[in-house]
Design a protein around this motif. Structure first.
Motif, PDB file in Angstrom:
ATOM      1  N   HIS A  25      39.591   5.173   9.496  1.00 31.61           N
ATOM      2  CA  HIS A  25      40.921   4.778   8.797  1.00 31.61           C
ATOM      3  C   HIS A  25      42.009   4.786  10.022  1.00 31.61           C
ATOM      4  CE1 HIS A  25      39.202   6.860   5.477  1.00 31.61           C
ATOM      5  NE2 HIS A  25      38.788   7.941   5.970  1.00 31.61           N
ATOM      6  N   SER A  26      42.939   3.682   9.336  1.00 26.50           N
ATOM      7  CA  SER A  26      43.954   3.332  10.400  1.00 26.50           C
ATOM      8  C   SER A  26      45.223   4.002  10.052  1.00 26.50           C
ATOM      9  CB  SER A  26      43.880   1.665  10.285  1.00 26.50           C
ATOM     10  OG  SER A  26      44.136   1.134   9.026  1.00 26.50           O
ATOM     11  N   ILE A  27      45.224   5.032   9.559  1.00 26.35           N
ATOM     12  CA  ILE A  27      46.587   5.789   9.168  1.00 26.35           C
ATOM     13  C   ILE A  27      46.350   7.127   9.764  1.00 26.35           C
ATOM     14  CG2 ILE A  27      45.846   6.420   6.837  1.00 26.35           C
ATOM     15  CD1 ILE A  27      48.771   5.902   5.719  1.00 26.35           C
ATOM     16  N   CYS A  28      47.693   7.698  10.295  1.00 28.67           N
ATOM     17  CA  CYS A  28      47.610   8.956  11.078  1.00 28.67           C
ATOM     18  C   CYS A  28      47.789  10.197   9.958  1.00 28.67           C
ATOM     19  CB  CYS A  28      48.556   9.130  12.106  1.00 28.67           C
ATOM     20  SG  CYS A  28      50.235   8.923  11.611  1.00 28.67           S
ATOM     21  N   ASP A  29      47.308  11.313  10.341  1.00 27.71           N
ATOM     22  CA  ASP A  29      47.421  12.465   9.141  1.00 27.71           C
ATOM     23  C   ASP A  29      49.034  12.530   8.836  1.00 27.71           C
ATOM     24  OD1 ASP A  29      44.738  12.843   9.254  1.00 27.71           O
ATOM     25  OD2 ASP A  29      44.973  14.356  10.946  1.00 27.71           O
ATOM     26  N   ARG A  30      49.705  12.619   9.857  1.00 27.30           N
ATOM     27  CA  ARG A  30      51.129  12.511   9.461  1.00 27.30           C
ATOM     28  C   ARG A  30      51.532  11.815   8.396  1.00 27.30           C
ATOM     29  NH1 ARG A  30      55.719  10.578  12.233  1.00 27.30           N
ATOM     30  NH2 ARG A  30      57.753  11.861  11.368  1.00 27.30           N
ATOM     31  N   CYS A  31      51.372  10.435   8.666  1.00 27.96           N
ATOM     32  CA  CYS A  31      51.779   9.413   7.573  1.00 27.96           C
ATOM     33  C   CYS A  31      51.176   9.394   6.398  1.00 27.96           C
ATOM     34  CB  CYS A  31      51.582   8.022   8.192  1.00 27.96           C
ATOM     35  SG  CYS A  31      52.601   7.316   9.382  1.00 27.96           S
ATOM     36  N   TYR A  32      49.845   9.926   6.401  1.00 23.86           N
ATOM     37  CA  TYR A  32      49.014  10.067   5.164  1.00 23.86           C
ATOM     38  C   TYR A  32      49.601  11.286   4.298  1.00 23.86           C
ATOM     39  CZ  TYR A  32      45.266  10.533   1.704  1.00 23.86           C
ATOM     40  OH  TYR A  32      44.405  10.782   0.610  1.00 23.86           O
ATOM     41  N   GLN A  33      49.918  12.262   5.008  1.00 19.00           N
ATOM     42  CA  GLN A  33      50.523  13.585   4.488  1.00 19.00           C
ATOM     43  C   GLN A  33      52.186  13.059   3.755  1.00 19.00           C
ATOM     44  OE1 GLN A  33      50.826  16.614   7.049  1.00 19.00           O
ATOM     45  NE2 GLN A  33      48.641  17.171   6.846  1.00 19.00           N
ATOM     46  N   ARG A  34      52.966  12.194   4.397  1.00 17.39           N
ATOM     47  CA  ARG A  34      54.082  11.619   3.739  1.00 17.39           C
ATOM     48  C   ARG A  34      53.939  10.606   2.796  1.00 17.39           C
ATOM     49  NH1 ARG A  34      57.641   9.289   8.373  1.00 17.39           N
ATOM     50  NH2 ARG A  34      59.244   9.282   6.971  1.00 17.39           N
ATOM     51  N   TYR A  35      52.618   9.863   2.810  1.00 18.53           N
ATOM     52  CA  TYR A  35      52.710   9.142   1.958  1.00 18.53           C
ATOM     53  C   TYR A  35      51.183   9.163   1.327  1.00 18.53           C
ATOM     54  CZ  TYR A  35      56.231   7.185   4.533  1.00 18.53           C
ATOM     55  OH  TYR A  35      57.727   6.895   5.335  1.00 18.53           O
ATOM     56  N   PRO A  36      50.889   9.946   0.355  1.00 16.62           N
ATOM     57  CA  PRO A  36      49.484  10.290  -0.038  1.00 16.62           C
ATOM     58  C   PRO A  36      49.127   9.474  -1.006  1.00 16.62           C
ATOM     59  CG  PRO A  36      50.916  11.991  -0.881  1.00 16.62           C
ATOM     60  CD  PRO A  36      51.695  10.957   0.061  1.00 16.62           C
ATOM     61  N   LEU A  37      47.912   9.170  -1.467  1.00 19.92           N
ATOM     62  CA  LEU A  37      47.238   8.475  -2.556  1.00 19.92           C
ATOM     63  C   LEU A  37      47.467   9.440  -3.656  1.00 19.92           C
ATOM     64  CD1 LEU A  37      44.068   6.880  -0.902  1.00 19.92           C
ATOM     65  CD2 LEU A  37      46.252   5.495  -1.537  1.00 19.92           C
ATOM     66  N   PHE A  38      47.672   8.525  -4.881  1.00 19.91           N
ATOM     67  CA  PHE A  38      47.794   9.236  -6.104  1.00 19.91           C
ATOM     68  C   PHE A  38      47.290   8.230  -7.081  1.00 19.91           C
ATOM     69  CE2 PHE A  38      51.239  11.855  -4.320  1.00 19.91           C
ATOM     70  CZ  PHE A  38      50.680  13.130  -4.598  1.00 19.91           C
ATOM     71  N   PRO A  39      45.786   8.077  -6.959  1.00 22.23           N
ATOM     72  CA  PRO A  39      45.366   6.950  -7.890  1.00 22.23           C
ATOM     73  C   PRO A  39      45.389   7.244  -9.441  1.00 22.23           C
ATOM     74  CG  PRO A  39      43.554   8.158  -6.733  1.00 22.23           C
ATOM     75  CD  PRO A  39      44.678   8.809  -6.186  1.00 22.23           C
ATOM     76  N   THR A  40      45.422   6.170 -10.079  1.00 22.67           N
ATOM     77  CA  THR A  40      45.295   6.157 -11.340  1.00 22.67           C
ATOM     78  C   THR A  40      44.618   5.028 -12.122  1.00 22.67           C
ATOM     79  OG1 THR A  40      47.501   5.002 -11.698  1.00 22.67           O
ATOM     80  CG2 THR A  40      47.684   7.409 -11.857  1.00 22.67           C
ATOM     81  N   SER A  41      44.058   5.054 -13.118  1.00 25.61           N
ATOM     82  CA  SER A  41      43.590   4.151 -13.836  1.00 25.61           C
ATOM     83  C   SER A  41      43.875   3.912 -15.253  1.00 25.61           C
ATOM     84  CB  SER A  41      41.885   4.474 -13.780  1.00 25.61           C
ATOM     85  OG  SER A  41      41.436   4.835 -12.523  1.00 25.61           O
ATOM     86  N   MET A  42      43.915   2.624 -15.451  1.00 24.59           N
ATOM     87  CA  MET A  42      44.337   2.347 -16.893  1.00 24.59           C
ATOM     88  C   MET A  42      43.353   1.056 -17.430  1.00 24.59           C
ATOM     89  SD  MET A  42      47.949   0.780 -16.312  1.00 24.59           S
ATOM     90  CE  MET A  42      48.206   1.649 -14.627  1.00 24.59           C
ATOM     91  N   MET A  43      43.333   0.815 -18.659  1.00 26.23           N
ATOM     92  CA  MET A  43      42.737  -0.272 -19.144  1.00 26.23           C
ATOM     93  C   MET A  43      43.988  -1.158 -20.063  1.00 26.23           C
ATOM     94  SD  MET A  43      39.171   1.189 -20.492  1.00 26.23           S
ATOM     95  CE  MET A  43      38.464  -0.416 -21.019  1.00 26.23           C
ATOM     96  N   ILE A  44      44.007  -2.418 -19.673  1.00 29.58           N
ATOM     97  CA  ILE A  44      44.969  -3.221 -20.509  1.00 29.58           C
ATOM     98  C   ILE A  44      44.299  -4.334 -21.171  1.00 29.58           C
ATOM     99  CG2 ILE A  44      46.860  -4.638 -20.108  1.00 29.58           C
ATOM    100  CD1 ILE A  44      47.468  -3.097 -17.511  1.00 29.58           C
ATOM    101  N   PRO A  45      44.434  -4.550 -22.546  1.00 28.30           N
ATOM    102  CA  PRO A  45      43.708  -5.558 -23.217  1.00 28.30           C
ATOM    103  C   PRO A  45      44.528  -7.097 -22.931  1.00 28.30           C
ATOM    104  CG  PRO A  45      44.951  -4.290 -24.493  1.00 28.30           C
ATOM    105  CD  PRO A  45      45.247  -3.690 -23.427  1.00 28.30           C
TER     106      PRO A  45
END
Length: 126
Positions: A25-45
């Protein structure tokens, strides 16, 4: 290794169990805690098929896209296991002109992974 966002040195605690483990990983723990991932998925026709869209960060500030490159492995594996007949597209910022271009090309089914969507460009809130 340096964090791709804040450019500070990433220091990992070493002990017997992770002595030879390679840091991917090329991101530190501090930056990952400040900018976390919140993945979402959707289907678009689409006109010529269906688009499976995976959004990695749903809200938040823009950060350096290269710092989240190591988190794409899950999406590559999902694509190879379940959506191999689709076209894989990774784009850092998903905007309306890209959608118009993709629909006009007529690729059929799409598997799209993006870091941000166009509402971040416009400053809109979800």
């Amino acid at each position: 290794m340096l964090c791709e966002h804040c450019k500070k040195k990433i220091i990992t605690e070493r002990h017997l169990w992770n002595l030879f483990k390679i840091e991917i990983h090329s991101i530190c723990d501090r930056c990952y805690q400040r900018y976390p991932l919140f993945p979402t998925s959707m289907m678009i026709p689409l006109d010529h098929g269906m688009a499976h869209v995976h959004l990695m960060i749903s809200k938040g500030e823009k950060i350096e896209p290269i710092s989240y490159q190591s988190f794409l492995k899950v999406y590559y594996q999902d694509y190879l296991r379940h959506h191999l007949k689709s076209t894989f597209i990774y784009e850092d910022y998903l905007d309306e002109t890209l959608w118009q271009t993709l629909e006009s090309l007529g690729f059929g089914d799409l598997y799209v992974v993006t870091l941000y969507e166009n509402s971040h460009e416009k400053g809109e809130e979800r």
